[in-house]
Design a protein around this motif. Sequence first.
Motif, PDB file in Angstrom:
ATOM      1  N   LEU A 137       0.838  -1.186   0.009  1.00  0.00           N
ATOM      2  CA  LEU A 137      -0.270   0.073  -0.113  1.00  0.00           C
ATOM      3  C   LEU A 137       0.752   1.311  -0.222  1.00  0.00           C
ATOM      4  O   LEU A 137       0.353   2.304  -0.520  1.00  0.00           O
ATOM      5  CB  LEU A 137      -0.808   0.009   1.145  1.00  0.00           C
ATOM      6  N   SER A 138       2.077   1.373   0.707  1.00  0.00           N
ATOM      7  CA  SER A 138       2.874   2.319   0.783  1.00  0.00           C
ATOM      8  C   SER A 138       3.573   2.591  -0.733  1.00  0.00           C
ATOM      9  O   SER A 138       3.880   3.676  -0.871  1.00  0.00           O
ATOM     10  CB  SER A 138       4.056   2.292   2.009  1.00  0.00           C
ATOM     11  N   LEU A 140       1.513   2.292  -3.561  1.00  0.00           N
ATOM     12  CA  LEU A 140       0.474   2.555  -4.448  1.00  0.00           C
ATOM     13  C   LEU A 140       0.188   4.081  -4.324  1.00  0.00           C
ATOM     14  O   LEU A 140       0.314   4.919  -3.400  1.00  0.00           O
ATOM     15  CB  LEU A 140      -0.847   1.940  -4.051  1.00  0.00           C
ATOM     16  N   ALA A 145      -4.728   2.663  -2.633  1.00  0.00           N
ATOM     17  CA  ALA A 145      -4.424   2.522  -1.070  1.00  0.00           C
ATOM     18  C   ALA A 145      -5.808   2.833  -0.436  1.00  0.00           C
ATOM     19  O   ALA A 145      -6.087   1.793   0.581  1.00  0.00           O
ATOM     20  CB  ALA A 145      -3.312   3.286  -0.549  1.00  0.00           C
TER      21      ALA A 145
END
Length: 337
Positions: A137-138, A140, A145
């Motif tokens: 996620l970090s 995206l 996210a």
Amino acid sequence: MAHNDNALSGVQKGAILLITLGPERSAMIFKHLKEEEIEDLTLEIANTRSVTPQVKEQVMEEFYQVCLAQQYIAEGGIGYAKELLEKALGEQRANDVIGKLTASLQVKPFEFIRKTEASQLLNFIQDEHPQTIALILSYLNASQAALIVSALPPDRQADVAKRIALMDRTSPDVVKEVERILETKLSSLVNQDYTVIGGVDSVVEILNTVDRSTEKHIMETLEIDEPELADEIRKKMFVFEDILLLDDRAIQRVLRDVDNGDLAIALKSANEEVQNAIFNNLSKRLAVMIKEDMEFMGPVRMKDVEEAQQKIVNVIRRLEDSAEIVISRGGGDEIIV
């Protein structure tokens, strides 16, 4: 396919470039690419329907400019390259070209995920360890996210958010490994349905020109990932008329394994050149016999002709696989020892 040059992805531009360069030059480029790059480009070429001359021109021009920039960077660094390109292309275009080059030298991790729908992404990352989810996620963009975080079970949402906040540095090796595993999972999950139209011919041309081991690798991979496409390509790979690529000794070897009945039917619709190549390699008696058979059999269904020709092509492929004959593939670098 979008015809606006700016809307094309790198792989699409690569495919257009290879189609424009033609099979022999493309085969030379394939020698310098990684296996997965060859696979991506092969599929993209097969998927390319029609390209306007303007787009071809733009892609070629961009490729030329990037090559020039690369050469200048190698000679005197980025500052030197920028200076020379600005003189030739103007400041804006020079910045674009150099920006593209430096961006392509540092591809952001998880690039492939940015093109994936959030719902699909969620399907295959929700069972991962919270730390892995946090790492993905970090990388995206925020909207992707956010969709995924909001779809996670409530008890995991806070955990993942906390891990993202506490994440400081992750070693490139770990990022690469997570990326690799994820890409493998995603590719098996998202088995895109490639439609087989026009572009198959371009792939066939290139595959007929590359060396046999590259061709085999591509075909074996496609057989697993895209069996229908592989089948379509194989049918066109070596057509009956390509028997003209064989020397007399090879033709004689092939004819030893071919049924005379099949040969008579296969030659029914073949052009004169192909007929001569085969008759010249048969004994006079057998040549007369087969010519008589062809006259007496009358009209033959096209389907039967194609089937008989395919049987002979299969014999040729089998003999090539076992190295009993060599097909000269027009690449100019066939080494026979």
